[in-house]
Design a protein around this motif. Structure first.
Motif, PDB file in Angstrom:
ATOM      1  N   CYS A 255     -71.341  53.328 -44.407  1.00 43.04           N
ATOM      2  CA  CYS A 255     -71.873  53.841 -43.773  1.00 43.04           C
ATOM      3  C   CYS A 255     -72.903  52.837 -44.171  1.00 43.04           C
ATOM      4  N   ASP A 256     -73.488  51.726 -43.141  1.00 42.01           N
ATOM      5  CA  ASP A 256     -74.592  51.134 -42.956  1.00 42.01           C
ATOM      6  C   ASP A 256     -75.208  51.411 -43.038  1.00 42.01           C
ATOM      7  N   ASP A 257     -75.673  52.947 -42.809  1.00 43.44           N
ATOM      8  CA  ASP A 257     -76.934  52.934 -43.119  1.00 43.44           C
ATOM      9  C   ASP A 257     -77.980  53.923 -44.520  1.00 43.44           C
ATOM     10  N   GLY A 258     -76.262  54.309 -45.097  1.00 40.93           N
ATOM     11  CA  GLY A 258     -76.527  54.525 -46.656  1.00 40.93           C
ATOM     12  C   GLY A 258     -78.331  54.069 -47.226  1.00 40.93           C
ATOM     13  N   ALA A 259     -77.956  52.686 -47.582  1.00 36.18           N
ATOM     14  CA  ALA A 259     -78.362  51.846 -48.551  1.00 36.18           C
ATOM     15  C   ALA A 259     -79.603  51.652 -47.800  1.00 36.18           C
ATOM     16  N   ARG A 260     -80.024  51.615 -46.547  1.00 31.63           N
ATOM     17  CA  ARG A 260     -81.397  51.826 -45.810  1.00 31.63           C
ATOM     18  C   ARG A 260     -82.023  53.148 -46.020  1.00 31.63           C
ATOM     19  N   VAL A 261     -81.828  54.456 -46.411  1.00 30.77           N
ATOM     20  CA  VAL A 261     -81.902  55.751 -46.714  1.00 30.77           C
ATOM     21  C   VAL A 261     -82.471  55.745 -48.290  1.00 30.77           C
ATOM     22  N   ALA A 262     -81.360  55.096 -49.126  1.00 31.82           N
ATOM     23  CA  ALA A 262     -81.617  54.982 -50.159  1.00 31.82           C
ATOM     24  C   ALA A 262     -82.943  53.953 -50.672  1.00 31.82           C
ATOM     25  N   ALA A 263     -83.122  53.521 -50.481  1.00 32.27           N
ATOM     26  CA  ALA A 263     -84.335  52.245 -50.363  1.00 32.27           C
ATOM     27  C   ALA A 263     -85.359  53.231 -49.674  1.00 32.27           C
ATOM     28  N   ARG A 264     -85.292  54.307 -49.330  1.00 26.02           N
ATOM     29  CA  ARG A 264     -86.906  54.788 -48.036  1.00 26.02           C
ATOM     30  C   ARG A 264     -87.062  55.942 -49.349  1.00 26.02           C
ATOM     31  N   CYS A 265     -86.091  56.599 -49.390  1.00 24.18           N
ATOM     32  CA  CYS A 265     -86.353  57.827 -50.003  1.00 24.18           C
ATOM     33  C   CYS A 265     -86.194  58.916 -52.221  1.00 24.18           C
ATOM     34  N   LEU A 266     -85.273  57.356 -52.561  1.00 23.00           N
ATOM     35  CA  LEU A 266     -85.167  57.196 -53.904  1.00 23.00           C
ATOM     36  C   LEU A 266     -86.295  56.715 -55.219  1.00 23.00           C
ATOM     37  N   ALA A 267     -86.947  57.806 -55.831  1.00 23.59           N
ATOM     38  CA  ALA A 267     -87.200  57.611 -56.802  1.00 23.59           C
ATOM     39  C   ALA A 267     -87.078  56.314 -57.509  1.00 23.59           C
ATOM     40  N   PRO A 268     -87.858  55.284 -58.526  1.00 25.63           N
ATOM     41  CA  PRO A 268     -87.590  54.164 -59.007  1.00 25.63           C
ATOM     42  C   PRO A 268     -86.477  54.758 -60.311  1.00 25.63           C
ATOM     43  N   ASP A 269     -85.243  54.041 -60.378  1.00 24.92           N
ATOM     44  CA  ASP A 269     -84.243  53.908 -60.982  1.00 24.92           C
ATOM     45  C   ASP A 269     -83.732  55.156 -60.813  1.00 24.92           C
TER      46      ASP A 269
END
Length: 292
Positions: A255-269
């Motif tokens: 899923c090429d966009d998985g990392a992009r979504v993670a960078a957008r939505c995830l809190a630190p750590d």
């Protein structure tokens, strides 16, 4: 779900970069008027519901408590949970759907599908579940939890009929971690069928019921039908921002966009866990069927 995001250019690209993301504490949600059911009557980027605990079991008194506690123990691995497929599902969907079976189930409408569901590949999703739970357990043991005291904020890409997510969330609660928010992203929620609506209702009702049982605050459940809508809602102080655990549980290669979504939505750590495709393309294994 739709597995691609539109390419960002110019200012839009800059605002979506991880370095530009401003981390904010999750907003407190007013619970003076908790919506019990999702409203699919009009177009919207997402729907919100908190469920109704009384629909989980219509029995009263000790019988109700016993059945709920048994179902809770099954989800948490403390009692055997029987799973199987029904021929009616196979005819309707043209593929098998694994469901909780038995004379009584408060979540019989929830299911798990895919070429490598757990009756075909019994170790795949349980090991994935245990990996996620293990990371949270290790953080608790080390005294370094990354989620807030108000509870963990969880998101699932390709959540489908939610059986895996329901089980994973109860394993997380077993660690003593409340669940503050659940975001579910799948294109089947755009114009949900009766079966999908049932799975959403039973899932959300269970969240409300367990929160009452454990004396936690109600879990806010948000439903998205496109990855783009979730991506927008996860920006900065958006309603789905500061996710603590992002799960891609639909096994498919890349899923090429998985990392992009993670960078957008995830809190630190925070944790992003993706299940890779463990089955060969010519996998023809078949789960045992049960007649309804």
């Amino acid at each position: 779900y739709d597995r691609a995001l539109a390419e960002k250019t110019g200012k839009a690209a800059a605002s979506s970069a991880p370095s530009a993301r401003k981390v904010a504490a999750p907003k407190a949600f007013s619970r003076s008027d908790l919506r019990e059911d999702f409203d699919f009557s009009a177009a919207a980027p997402f729907r919100v519901a908190f469920g109704r605990a009384s629909r989980v079991c219509y029995d009263g008194g000790s019988a109700r408590r016993e059945r709920i506690r048994l179902a809770l123990a099954q989800l948490r691995g403390q009692a055997e949970m029987k799973l199987g497929t029904v021929e009616e599902d196979t005819l309707r969907y043209s593929h098998e759907v694994v469901r909780h079976i038995g004379p009584y189930s408060p979540f019989a409408g929830l299911g798990e599908s895919g070429r490598c569901h757990r009756l075909v590949a019994p170790e795949t999703r349980p090991r994935f579940r245990d990996f996620i739970v293990g990371r949270l357990r290790a953080a608790i043991a080390a005294g370094t939890p990354w989620w807030s005291e108000q509870g963990l904020r969880y998101a699932s890409l390709g959540s489908g009929e939610l059986l895996f997510d329901l089980e994973l969330l109860e394993r997380i609660r077993l660690l003593g971690v409340p669940i503050a928010q659940v975001c579910l992203i799948d294109r089947v929620y755009c114009k949900p069928s009766a079966n999908v609506r049932r799975s959403l209702r039973e899932f959300t009702d269970w969240q409300r019921c367990v929160a009452q049982l454990l004396r936690h605050e109600p879990t806010e459940v948000l439903v998205f039908s496109t990855l783009e809508d979730y991506y927008d809602a996860a920006d900065r102080d958006g309603p789905a921002s500061c996710c603590d655990v992002l799960v891609l549980c639909d096994a498919w290669p890349g899923c090429d966009d998985g990392a992009r979504v993670a960078a957008r939505c995830l809190a630190p750590d925070a944790l992003f866990a993706a299940l890779s495709d463990p089955c060969p393309a010519d996998c023809e294994a078949s789960a045992p069927r049960l007649r309804s």
